[in-house]
Design a protein around this motif. Structure first.
Motif, PDB file in Angstrom:
ATOM      1  N   GLN A  24       0.831  -1.203   0.000  1.00 57.61           N
ATOM      2  CA  GLN A  24       0.000   0.000   0.000  1.00 57.61           C
ATOM      3  C   GLN A  24       0.868   1.256   0.000  1.00 57.61           C
ATOM      4  O   GLN A  24       0.556   2.228  -0.702  1.00 57.61           O
ATOM      5  N   ASN A  25       1.945   1.246   0.767  1.00 61.05           N
ATOM      6  CA  ASN A  25       2.860   2.401   0.769  1.00 61.05           C
ATOM      7  C   ASN A  25       3.489   2.603  -0.606  1.00 61.05           C
ATOM      8  O   ASN A  25       3.641   3.735  -1.073  1.00 61.05           O
ATOM      9  N   ARG A  26       3.865   1.518  -1.264  1.00 61.81           N
ATOM     10  CA  ARG A  26       4.422   1.627  -2.611  1.00 61.81           C
ATOM     11  C   ARG A  26       3.388   2.186  -3.582  1.00 61.81           C
ATOM     12  O   ARG A  26       3.707   3.012  -4.442  1.00 61.81           O
ATOM     13  N   LEU A  27       2.155   1.725  -3.450  1.00 58.76           N
ATOM     14  CA  LEU A  27       1.100   2.211  -4.338  1.00 58.76           C
ATOM     15  C   LEU A  27       0.808   3.689  -4.102  1.00 58.76           C
ATOM     16  O   LEU A  27       0.532   4.430  -5.053  1.00 58.76           O
ATOM     17  N   LYS A  28       0.873   4.130  -2.845  1.00 58.63           N
ATOM     18  CA  LYS A  28       0.684   5.551  -2.562  1.00 58.63           C
ATOM     19  C   LYS A  28       1.787   6.372  -3.221  1.00 58.63           C
ATOM     20  O   LYS A  28       1.536   7.421  -3.809  1.00 58.63           O
ATOM     21  N   GLY A  29       3.014   5.895  -3.110  1.00 55.21           N
ATOM     22  CA  GLY A  29       4.132   6.579  -3.758  1.00 55.21           C
ATOM     23  C   GLY A  29       3.964   6.604  -5.272  1.00 55.21           C
ATOM     24  O   GLY A  29       4.217   7.624  -5.922  1.00 55.21           O
ATOM     25  N   LEU A  30       3.510   5.496  -5.836  1.00 54.91           N
ATOM     26  CA  LEU A  30       3.282   5.433  -7.274  1.00 54.91           C
ATOM     27  C   LEU A  30       2.163   6.381  -7.685  1.00 54.91           C
ATOM     28  O   LEU A  30       2.242   7.032  -8.741  1.00 54.91           O
ATOM     29  N   ALA A  31       1.125   6.494  -6.870  1.00 55.75           N
ATOM     30  CA  ALA A  31       0.030   7.427  -7.166  1.00 55.75           C
ATOM     31  C   ALA A  31       0.548   8.863  -7.187  1.00 55.75           C
ATOM     32  O   ALA A  31       0.153   9.657  -8.054  1.00 55.75           O
ATOM     33  N   TRP A  32       1.454   9.193  -6.252  1.00 51.87           N
ATOM     34  CA  TRP A  32       2.040  10.538  -6.254  1.00 51.87           C
ATOM     35  C   TRP A  32       2.877  10.780  -7.502  1.00 51.87           C
ATOM     36  O   TRP A  32       2.878  11.868  -8.074  1.00 51.87           O
ATOM     37  N   VAL A  33       3.589   9.774  -7.936  1.00 56.68           N
ATOM     38  CA  VAL A  33       4.404   9.900  -9.155  1.00 56.68           C
ATOM     39  C   VAL A  33       3.500  10.143 -10.362  1.00 56.68           C
ATOM     40  O   VAL A  33       3.762  11.026 -11.186  1.00 56.68           O
ATOM     41  N   TYR A  34       2.420   9.364 -10.463  1.00 54.76           N
ATOM     42  CA  TYR A  34       1.491   9.552 -11.578  1.00 54.76           C
ATOM     43  C   TYR A  34       0.819  10.918 -11.516  1.00 54.76           C
ATOM     44  O   TYR A  34       0.624  11.574 -12.540  1.00 54.76           O
ATOM     45  N   THR A  35       0.452  11.368 -10.317  1.00 52.26           N
ATOM     46  CA  THR A  35      -0.171  12.683 -10.165  1.00 52.26           C
ATOM     47  C   THR A  35       0.788  13.784 -10.587  1.00 52.26           C
ATOM     48  O   THR A  35       0.404  14.713 -11.313  1.00 52.26           O
ATOM     49  N   LEU A  36       2.021  13.685 -10.143  1.00 54.46           N
ATOM     50  CA  LEU A  36       3.024  14.676 -10.534  1.00 54.46           C
ATOM     51  C   LEU A  36       3.262  14.639 -12.038  1.00 54.46           C
ATOM     52  O   LEU A  36       3.343  15.686 -12.690  1.00 54.46           O
ATOM     53  N   GLY A  37       3.361  13.460 -12.605  1.00 51.35           N
ATOM     54  CA  GLY A  37       3.534  13.328 -14.051  1.00 51.35           C
ATOM     55  C   GLY A  37       2.363  13.921 -14.818  1.00 51.35           C
ATOM     56  O   GLY A  37       2.554  14.611 -15.831  1.00 51.35           O
ATOM     57  N   LEU A  38       1.147  13.664 -14.343  1.00 51.80           N
ATOM     58  CA  LEU A  38      -0.035  14.229 -14.993  1.00 51.80           C
ATOM     59  C   LEU A  38      -0.043  15.749 -14.888  1.00 51.80           C
ATOM     60  O   LEU A  38      -0.365  16.450 -15.857  1.00 51.80           O
ATOM     61  N   ALA A  39       0.337  16.280 -13.727  1.00 54.65           N
ATOM     62  CA  ALA A  39       0.380  17.733 -13.553  1.00 54.65           C
ATOM     63  C   ALA A  39       1.427  18.358 -14.484  1.00 54.65           C
ATOM     64  O   ALA A  39       1.162  19.384 -15.128  1.00 54.65           O
ATOM     65  N   LEU A  40       2.600  17.736 -14.585  1.00 52.06           N
ATOM     66  CA  LEU A  40       3.638  18.259 -15.482  1.00 52.06           C
ATOM     67  C   LEU A  40       3.195  18.183 -16.944  1.00 52.06           C
ATOM     68  O   LEU A  40       3.393  19.130 -17.722  1.00 52.06           O
ATOM     69  N   PHE A  41       2.597  17.073 -17.313  1.00 55.28           N
ATOM     70  CA  PHE A  41       2.116  16.933 -18.684  1.00 55.28           C
ATOM     71  C   PHE A  41       1.005  17.939 -18.975  1.00 55.28           C
ATOM     72  O   PHE A  41       0.986  18.564 -20.045  1.00 55.28           O
ATOM     73  N   GLY A  42       0.075  18.113 -18.025  1.00 58.28           N
ATOM     74  CA  GLY A  42      -0.994  19.098 -18.191  1.00 58.28           C
ATOM     75  C   GLY A  42      -0.438  20.505 -18.322  1.00 58.28           C
ATOM     76  O   GLY A  42      -0.895  21.293 -19.159  1.00 58.28           O
ATOM     77  N   GLY A  43       0.553  20.825 -17.498  1.00 60.53           N
ATOM     78  CA  GLY A  43       1.195  22.137 -17.599  1.00 60.53           C
ATOM     79  C   GLY A  43       1.869  22.329 -18.938  1.00 60.53           C
ATOM     80  O   GLY A  43       1.783  23.415 -19.533  1.00 60.53           O
ATOM     81  N   PHE A  44       2.521  21.297 -19.436  1.00 62.37           N
ATOM     82  CA  PHE A  44       3.177  21.376 -20.743  1.00 62.37           C
ATOM     83  C   PHE A  44       2.153  21.593 -21.853  1.00 62.37           C
ATOM     84  O   PHE A  44       2.358  22.423 -22.747  1.00 62.37           O
ATOM     85  N   VAL A  45       1.048  20.859 -21.797  1.00 59.63           N
ATOM     86  CA  VAL A  45       0.003  21.013 -22.813  1.00 59.63           C
ATOM     87  C   VAL A  45      -0.582  22.414 -22.761  1.00 59.63           C
ATOM     88  O   VAL A  45      -0.793  23.053 -23.815  1.00 59.63           O
ATOM     89  N   LEU A  46      -0.846  22.933 -21.570  1.00 54.49           N
ATOM     90  CA  LEU A  46      -1.363  24.302 -21.451  1.00 54.49           C
ATOM     91  C   LEU A  46      -0.359  25.315 -21.999  1.00 54.49           C
ATOM     92  O   LEU A  46      -0.750  26.276 -22.675  1.00 54.49           O
ATOM     93  N   TYR A  47       0.910  25.126 -21.711  1.00 49.56           N
ATOM     94  CA  TYR A  47       1.940  26.016 -22.230  1.00 49.56           C
ATOM     95  C   TYR A  47       1.957  25.981 -23.757  1.00 49.56           C
ATOM     96  O   TYR A  47       2.024  27.029 -24.417  1.00 49.56           O
ATOM     97  N   VAL A  48       1.910  24.786 -24.331  1.00 46.47           N
ATOM     98  CA  VAL A  48       1.922  24.649 -25.791  1.00 46.47           C
ATOM     99  C   VAL A  48       0.694  25.330 -26.390  1.00 46.47           C
ATOM    100  O   VAL A  48       0.804  26.048 -27.395  1.00 46.47           O
ATOM    101  N   LEU A  49      -0.485  25.117 -25.786  1.00 41.89           N
ATOM    102  CA  LEU A  49      -1.704  25.751 -26.296  1.00 41.89           C
ATOM    103  C   LEU A  49      -1.621  27.277 -26.194  1.00 41.89           C
ATOM    104  O   LEU A  49      -2.027  27.988 -27.121  1.00 41.89           O
ATOM    105  N   PHE A  50      -1.111  27.766 -25.089  1.00 42.20           N
ATOM    106  CA  PHE A  50      -0.974  29.212 -24.913  1.00 42.20           C
ATOM    107  C   PHE A  50      -0.031  29.791 -25.957  1.00 42.20           C
ATOM    108  O   PHE A  50      -0.326  30.807 -26.600  1.00 42.20           O
ATOM    109  N   ARG A  51       1.135  29.170 -26.143  1.00 33.05           N
ATOM    110  CA  ARG A  51       2.107  29.644 -27.131  1.00 33.05           C
ATOM    111  C   ARG A  51       1.530  29.560 -28.546  1.00 33.05           C
ATOM    112  O   ARG A  51       1.743  30.436 -29.372  1.00 33.05           O
ATOM    113  N   GLN A  52       0.772  28.504 -28.804  1.00 34.79           N
ATOM    114  CA  GLN A  52       0.175  28.330 -30.122  1.00 34.79           C
ATOM    115  C   GLN A  52      -0.830  29.447 -30.407  1.00 34.79           C
ATOM    116  O   GLN A  52      -0.824  30.026 -31.497  1.00 34.79           O
TER     117      GLN A  52
END
Length: 134
Positions: free
Chosen positions: A92-120
């Motif tokens: 369960q502790n490993r899964l919580k850590g993995l969930a945080w990694v996925y959340t951070l990855g999703l936030a970074l990817f979302g930020g990148f997509v928003l940046y690309v859309l804004f620049r576009q």
């Protein structure tokens, strides 16, 4: 007697899993020989075992323990249950850590997509202004 019990507990914790009653293939080490070995010699054998061999060895260790201690089944059940609980908590502790990694990855990817859309959009506006100026 105490060393025998400690050896059984140690091996059981290392090999914890489901105990199925199957015969060992010829040439395999018996539970009694396994329990009499020094711990330094046991580790390489444990690392090379597959699940089927481990299950057979656990069954043999339980049979050896019953010969000297009638209540050993209760003890083994308790140790197996506690080991399972600990393993579940670790997972369960490993899964919580993995969930945080996925959340951070999703936030970074979302930020990148928003940046690309804004620049576009900004580039499209600039191009439209250049076209209008001509």
């Amino acid at each position: 007697m105490r060393a025998f019990g400690a050896s059984i507990v140690f091996l059981f914790l290392l090999l914890a899993g489901t105990a199925s009653a199957e015969e060992t293939s010829p040439g395999k080490i018996s539970a009694k020989e396994f329990l009499e070995m020094k711990l330094d010699a046991v580790f390489p054998l444990i690392q090379n075992m597959n699940k089927k061999e481990a299950d057979v060895l656990i069954t043999q260790i339980r049979e050896e323990a019953r010969k000297s201690w009638a209540q050993s089944d209760n003890y083994f059940f308790l140790v197996e249950h506690l080991t399972t609980i600990r393993a579940i908590e670790e997972e369960q502790n490993r899964l919580k850590g993995l969930a945080w990694v996925y959340t951070l990855g999703l936030a970074l990817f979302g930020g990148f997509v928003l940046y690309v859309l804004f620049r576009q959009r900004k580039l499209i506006r600039e191009l439209n202004e250049l076209i209008k100026d001509r």
